[in-house]
Design an enzyme around this catalytic site. Structure first.
Site, short mmCIF file in Angstrom:
data_model
loop_
_atom_site.label_atom_id
_atom_site.label_comp_id
_atom_site.label_asym_id
_atom_site.label_seq_id
_atom_site.Cartn_x
_atom_site.Cartn_y
_atom_site.Cartn_z
N LYS A 1 32.38 8.04 16.94
CA LYS A 1 32.60 9.49 16.81
C LYS A 1 33.95 9.88 17.43
CE LYS A 1 31.66 13.96 16.33
NZ LYS A 1 32.34 14.76 17.29
N GLU B 1 40.69 12.68 12.71
CA GLU B 1 40.71 14.10 12.32
C GLU B 1 42.01 14.76 12.83
OE1 GLU B 1 37.05 16.20 13.45
OE2 GLU B 1 38.33 17.79 14.25
N SER C 1 28.88 14.92 13.68
CA SER C 1 30.06 15.65 13.22
C SER C 1 29.70 16.59 12.08
CB SER C 1 31.15 14.69 12.73
OG SER C 1 32.25 15.46 12.24
N HIS D 1 36.57 8.93 15.03
CA HIS D 1 36.49 9.93 13.94
C HIS D 1 37.33 11.15 14.31
CE1 HIS D 1 34.89 13.75 12.50
NE2 HIS D 1 34.59 13.15 11.37
N ASN D 2 37.13 11.64 15.53
CA ASN D 2 37.87 12.83 15.95
C ASN D 2 39.37 12.56 16.07
OD1 ASN D 2 35.26 13.77 16.15
ND2 ASN D 2 35.65 14.94 17.99
N1 LIG Z 1 30.04 23.18 18.77
C1 LIG Z 1 30.36 22.20 17.93
O1 LIG Z 1 30.94 22.39 16.84
C2 LIG Z 1 30.00 20.79 18.29
C3 LIG Z 1 30.15 19.78 17.34
C4 LIG Z 1 29.75 18.50 17.65
C5 LIG Z 1 29.23 18.23 18.90
N2 LIG Z 1 29.11 19.22 19.83
C6 LIG Z 1 28.54 18.87 21.13
O2 LIG Z 1 27.16 19.27 21.12
C7 LIG Z 1 26.76 19.66 22.43
C8 LIG Z 1 26.19 21.08 22.36
O3 LIG Z 1 27.22 21.96 21.92
P1 LIG Z 1 26.98 23.53 21.78
O4 LIG Z 1 28.28 24.11 21.36
O5 LIG Z 1 25.77 23.79 20.94
O6 LIG Z 1 26.56 23.99 23.26
P2 LIG Z 1 27.41 24.02 24.63
O7 LIG Z 1 28.03 25.36 24.75
O8 LIG Z 1 28.24 22.82 24.76
O9 LIG Z 1 26.20 23.94 25.72
C9 LIG Z 1 25.30 24.99 25.92
C10 LIG Z 1 23.88 24.44 26.11
O10 LIG Z 1 23.85 23.55 27.26
C11 LIG Z 1 22.81 24.00 28.14
N3 LIG Z 1 23.15 23.61 29.51
C12 LIG Z 1 24.35 23.71 30.12
N4 LIG Z 1 24.27 23.23 31.38
C13 LIG Z 1 22.99 22.84 31.57
C14 LIG Z 1 22.29 22.25 32.65
N5 LIG Z 1 22.91 21.96 33.81
N6 LIG Z 1 20.98 21.98 32.49
C15 LIG Z 1 20.36 22.26 31.33
N7 LIG Z 1 20.95 22.79 30.26
C16 LIG Z 1 22.26 23.08 30.39
C17 LIG Z 1 22.77 25.48 27.92
O11 LIG Z 1 21.55 26.02 28.40
P3 LIG Z 1 21.46 27.57 28.82
O12 LIG Z 1 21.21 28.32 27.55
O13 LIG Z 1 20.32 27.63 29.74
O14 LIG Z 1 22.76 27.96 29.46
C18 LIG Z 1 22.90 25.55 26.41
O15 LIG Z 1 21.67 25.23 25.76
C19 LIG Z 1 28.01 19.53 23.31
O16 LIG Z 1 28.01 18.28 23.94
C20 LIG Z 1 29.17 19.59 22.32
O17 LIG Z 1 30.31 18.90 22.79
C21 LIG Z 1 29.46 20.48 19.54
#
Ligand SMILES: NC(=O)c1ccc[n+]([C@@H]2O[C@H](COP(=O)([O-])OP(=O)(O)OC[C@H]3O[C@@H](n4cnc5c(N)ncnc54)[C@H](OP(=O)(O)O)[C@@H]3O)[C@@H](O)[C@H]2O)c1
Length: 480
Positions: free
Chosen positions: A185, A192, A130, A188-189
């Site tokens: 987690k 939130e 988080s 937590h959300n």
């Molecule tokens: N954003 C936030 O604030 C936040 C906070 C806490 C947790 N999270 C969690 O953290 C994780 C990452 O979040 P994010 O926002 O950084 O990214 P995201 O938009 O959720 O995911 C994009 C990433 O996933 C890869 N991907 C998608 N499908 C795939 C597949 N079939 N095989 C291999 N790679 C694949 C993409 O690769 P390509 O570049 O090749 O498309 C890219 O690296 C998620 O689970 C999200 O829920 C996010």
């Protein structure tokens, strides 16, 4: 052959990229990989100077770059993509290696993945992270589940990159086996959501009943932020309310459509609470309030329904009301956390996780969205009584809620009188009164259930299970 990278990150969108940089800035050699290889090169090209990165363009290169036992963080889209990535990497790993899923997975998925990988001798750690993208870079709150053995290998790295509480303690700790980290987690959300809803209700009351402008409410929140409500969410609320739209010169909050969105973890918290039979009414009201706000058609149809319009107070009366709102907000917040920690306790008992609730409060003190001075109070409450059944049983919280309750009741009554919806404040108060009641009308509910469905009931004066032959003689029959 073993590589030199102490940790690897695959999935280099905003979260993975920042997490990889955080590891590198803290002195670790980080292998980086992304399905679309150009993102890997872009990261190393742009931030390679921040530390030691090893760019890997194939899964084989990535795995070969890691020292053993390998520690491999997966930061890809939650759901099927996470399974696809695990399936891709698992055959390349060896016994004792650790896969860490830092995405927002459902804890049941984490339980399934952990079991499958355990059978192959690979540790699987579902880690709730988080703090958003800023947290990932500068220090998030990290909630890792999985085996104790995997934490022994991974913990020292996580402790280095995690946020630090004021006393210097890292905001991460082993939460418990399999899905415990993602469960915590999720709650937590949920908390939130509840915190945000309560703050929104306080804003609405200050605006419509106290008659304050957004700028004045920002000042009010700033002053609350120097007291017991000191928290990240109160701080950013003041920032949002003080912000003026550059195009129109209007308060920013007035040019935003009043339809809130949700990503799903709040909804999961409520769904799981229903399955576990835990009353998280504050979190549920927060989810439903967002849902109600989104039903533009229903709202349009109901706009002309009869009801009062709020009449703003003036001068000293408005200031006195604002003080009461602070009391109502604080008391309702105690209830939200009471409900959330209850859900974690029941989840822990149900799945055999042995979660240390005080430790959960401790690692939420910094880095995460609900970070607040208040969490140190919760940590202290569990430290002094690890068997604490409910936060409401803690002497300090009991005293504070007792002191707040007259104002809390007055605020809920005033909001009903003036037609300002406060589902969070009201649900919290109903929960509090429900728990402290000598007798609840659940007795009547049991009578109704016995009448129409022969569902039986228990008596206050005798042991056993009873059913009344409703109708003629109304005699009682003892069941098993
Ligand atoms: N954003 C936030 O604030 C936040 C906070 C806490 C947790 N999270 C969690 O953290 C994780 C990452 O979040 P994010 O926002 O950084 O990214 P995201 O938009 O959720 O995911 C994009 C990433 O996933 C890869 N991907 C998608 N499908 C795939 C597949 N079939 N095989 C291999 N790679 C694949 C993409 O690769 P390509 O570049 O090749 O498309 C890219 O690296 C998620 O689970 C999200 O829920 C996010």
């Amino acid at each position: 052959m073993s590589g030199t990278a102490q940790i690897g990150v695959t999935g280099l969108a905003v979260m993975g990229r920042n997490l990889a940089r955080n590891f590198a800035r803290n002195g670790f050699t980080v292998a980086v990989h992304n399905r679309t290889a150009s993102k890997t090169d872009a990261l190393v090209g742009e931030f390679g100077g921040e530390g030691a990165f090893v760019a890997a363009h194939t899964p084989e290169e990535f795995v070969a770059a890691l020292e053993r036992p390998r520690r491999l963080v997966v930061m890809v889209k939650a759901g099927d993509p996470t399974d696809a990535v695990i399936q891709e990497f698992a055959p390349l790993l060896e016994e004792g290696d650790v896969i860490i899923d830092g995405g927002n997975a459902h804890f049941e998925d984490t339980r399934r993945r952990e079991k499958e990988l355990r059978e192959r001798g690979v540790h699987f750690v579902g880690a709730g992270i988080s703090g958003g993208e800023e947290g990932a870079l500068h220090g998030p709150s990290i909630m890792p589940g999985g085996s104790a053995e995997s934490y022994a290998s991974l913990g020292p790295l996580l402790e280095r990159i995690a946020a630090k509480a004021k006393d210097g303690t890292p905001c991460t700790a082993h939460i418990g086996p399999d899905g415990a980290g993602h469960f915590v987690k999720m709650v937590h959300n949920g908390i939130e959501y509840a915190d945000m809803q309560l703050i929104a209700e306080a804003y609405d009351l200050l605006r419509r009943v106290a008659g304050y402008s957004p700028a004045r409410i920002a000042e009010t929140f700033r002053s609350w932020n120097t007291g017991r409500l000191d928290s990240y969410l109160i701080e950013i609320t003041a920032e949002v309310l003080a912000h003026t739209d550059a195009d129109t010169g209007e308060p920013f909050v007035d040019i935003v459509q009043d339809r809130a969105e949700q990503k799903g973890t709040g909804r999961w918290t409520v769904q799981i609470a229903l399955d576990l039979g835990v009353p998280v009414s504050g979190i549920a009201e927060a989810v439903f309030a967002r849902s109600l706000s989104g039903h533009a058609d229903l709202r349009e149809a109901a706009r002309g329904l009869p009801g009062p319009s709020a009449k703003p107070l003036e001068g000293a009366q408005a200031a006195a009301f604002a003080d009461r709102v602070e009391q109502a907000l604080y008391a309702s917040k105690i209830v939200s956390y009471t409900q959330g920690f209850h859900q974690i306790r029941v989840g822990s008992d149900t799945y055999g996780w042995d979660v240390d609730l005080g430790s959960v409060a401790a690692i939420w003190r910094a880095g995460c969205i609900i970070r607040a001075a208040f969490l140190d109070r919760i940590r202290a409450a569990y430290a002094s009584r690890p068997d604490l059944l409910s936060l409401l049983s803690d002497e300090e919280f009991e005293r504070e809620i007792g002191a707040a309750q007259d104002d809390w009741r007055a605020v809920v009554a005033e909001s009903a009188r003036q037609g300002v919806p406060t589902p969070g404040f009201a649900a919290a108060l109903a929960y509090y009164d429900g728990l402290r009641a000598d007798r609840l009308p659940a007795a009547l509910t049991q009578g109704q259930r016995d009448f129409f469905g022969a569902h039986t009931y228990r008596r206050t004066d005798r042991k056993g299970i009873f059913h009344t032959l409703w109708g003629g003689d109304r005699s009682e029959v003892t069941g098993g």
